[in-house]
Design a protein around this motif. Sequence first.
Motif, PDB file in Angstrom:
ATOM      1  N   GLY A 145       3.932   2.032  -6.828  1.00 29.84           N
ATOM      2  CA  GLY A 145       3.442   3.160  -7.630  1.00 29.84           C
ATOM      3  C   GLY A 145       3.179   2.820  -9.080  1.00 29.84           C
ATOM      4  N   ASP A 146       3.996   1.957  -9.680  1.00 28.93           N
ATOM      5  CA  ASP A 146       3.847   1.611 -11.099  1.00 28.93           C
ATOM      6  C   ASP A 146       3.189   0.257 -11.320  1.00 28.93           C
ATOM      7  N   THR A 177       0.819  -1.220   0.000  1.00 26.86           N
ATOM      8  CA  THR A 177       0.000   0.000   0.000  1.00 26.86           C
ATOM      9  C   THR A 177       0.852   1.270   0.000  1.00 26.86           C
ATOM     10  N   TRP A 178       2.147   1.083  -0.104  1.00 30.88           N
ATOM     11  CA  TRP A 178       3.081   2.211  -0.087  1.00 30.88           C
ATOM     12  C   TRP A 178       3.401   2.600  -1.533  1.00 30.88           C
ATOM     13  N   ASP A 179       3.078   3.821  -1.904  1.00 31.18           N
ATOM     14  CA  ASP A 179       3.242   4.281  -3.286  1.00 31.18           C
ATOM     15  C   ASP A 179       4.678   4.159  -3.784  1.00 31.18           C
ATOM     16  N   LYS A 180       5.643   4.311  -2.891  1.00 27.38           N
ATOM     17  CA  LYS A 180       7.043   4.233  -3.304  1.00 27.38           C
ATOM     18  C   LYS A 180       7.426   2.832  -3.760  1.00 27.38           C
ATOM     19  N   THR A 195      -3.154  -2.687 -10.906  1.00 23.66           N
ATOM     20  CA  THR A 195      -4.069  -2.997  -9.800  1.00 23.66           C
ATOM     21  C   THR A 195      -4.235  -4.500  -9.600  1.00 23.66           C
ATOM     22  N   ASP A 254      -1.306   3.249   4.248  1.00 22.92           N
ATOM     23  CA  ASP A 254       0.037   2.695   4.418  1.00 22.92           C
ATOM     24  C   ASP A 254       0.570   2.893   5.830  1.00 22.92           C
TER      25      ASP A 254
END
Length: 420
Positions: free
Chosen positions: A105-106, A99-102, A109, A179
Motif C-alpha cells: 500500500g505504501d 498486488t495486495w494493498d495490505k 510504483t 490480487d
Amino acid sequence: MQKNDPYAALRIKEFNIFLLLRFALVFGWSMQFIVIEWEVYSLTKDPLYLGLIGFMEIIPAFTMALFAGHIVDQKEKRNLLAICIAAFSLISLGLFLLTWDKVVGDWETQNILYCIYALVFFGGFLRSFFGPTIFSLIALIVPKKIYPNAATWSSSTWKAATVTGALFAGFSIDWIGVDKTLCIVFALVTFALLITFKIKKKPILNPNIGESVGKSLKVGLQFVFSNKAILGALTLDMIAVLFGGTVALLSVFAQDILEVGSKGFGVLNASISIGSILTMFITTYLPVNKDAGKKLLISIFGFGICIIVFGASKLFWLSVLALFFSGVTDGVSMVIRQTILQLKTPDHMRGRVASVNSMFVGSSNELGAFESGLAAKILGPSVAVIFGGIMTLVTVVAIGAKNKTLRELDLTEDIEDHNV
C-alpha cells in the motif's frame, strides 16, 4: 499392425496424473502472464514496460537453456519437476503479495515494478528447466510405441490450458481483482506440486552421469545439428513462429483494418486456438506417423498460405477463417514435431534436445513479436503479415528441397519396432 487406439496413453494412470498437473500448471502460468501484463500497464500506462516483461523472461530462459538440458539429463526427472514447481509457487506467492494493498500500500510504483521484473526474471530461469524436464518425463511414463498418442494428448492439454487460462484470467480480474486472481494461481500451482508426488520416481537412463558440462553440451548440440530430421523440424517451426506470428498484430487488425473492436479481437484470437485444439484432438484418431515429413512440410506450407490470406483480407469472416485454418495447420505441425523429437531422441539426451528446441522455438516467439512490430512499423501491418507468410513458404520449399531425410521421413517403422 495393431489398430490405432486414440486413448492408448490415457489408459496409463501416471500419464493421466501428468496431464492433470500439466493442465493446472499451464492454466496458472497463463493466468499469471495475463494478470501481470494487466497490472504493469495499470501501474505505468506505458506499453514499453509490457515489452520489458518478455525481455526479462527471455534472457535467462535462452542463456540457461543448454545448461538446464545438461542438468535434466543428469538428474531424476520426477523430483526435478517437483523442485521447479515448488520454486514457481514462490514466484506466484510473491506476485500475489506485490498486488495486495495490505503489503504494498505504501510502496512506490517503481519499487513494485522492480520486484515484479525480478520475479519474472526468476520465472524465465525456471522456464529453461520446465520444458526439458516435462519432455523427458513423458518418455519415462509411457512406452515408446504410444509416444505419438502421448505427444498429441500432452500438446492438446498444453494448448487448452494456455487458451482457457488466459481467457479465465481476463474475467477473473473483473470479478475478483488482480490480487485474488493471483491467489488462485498460487492455489493451482500448489495443487500441481502435490499431485506430482503421485508419479513414481523414474530411473536415470544417462550412461554418462558426471560428464563435464562442456562435453555434455557439445555432444547434445552435435546430435541435434547432425540429425537432419530433428534439425529440419526445429528449423521449420522456428521460421513459422518467427515470420508467421500474427498474434502480436491482431489488435492492430481488429482496431484499424477490420474495425471490429474488442469483441472482434477476441474472436480473432479464439479462432486460432479453436482450430489448433480441434486438430490436435482429431490427430488422436487419425495418426500422423505415415509420411510424417511430407505432412509436416505441407502443414507449415498451409500455415504460410493462411497467414498471407489473413494479411490480405479486409473481410472479417475471411480473416477469422484464415486464422482458424492457421490454427489447424499449426496443430498438425506441433503434433508431428513433438512425435519426431520423442521418437528420434535417445533417452539419455532428451533434456539437451528439448533445451535446444526451447531455444529454437521459445526465443522465436519473442523475436517474432519484435519482428512483426518492426515490420509493421516499416511496411504497414498488412504487408508485414503477407511478408511473413511468404518467408514461411520460401523456408518450407527450401528445406523440403534440401533436406531429403525430413522430406521422406516416415515414423511408422519407428513405432512398430516397439509394438511388443
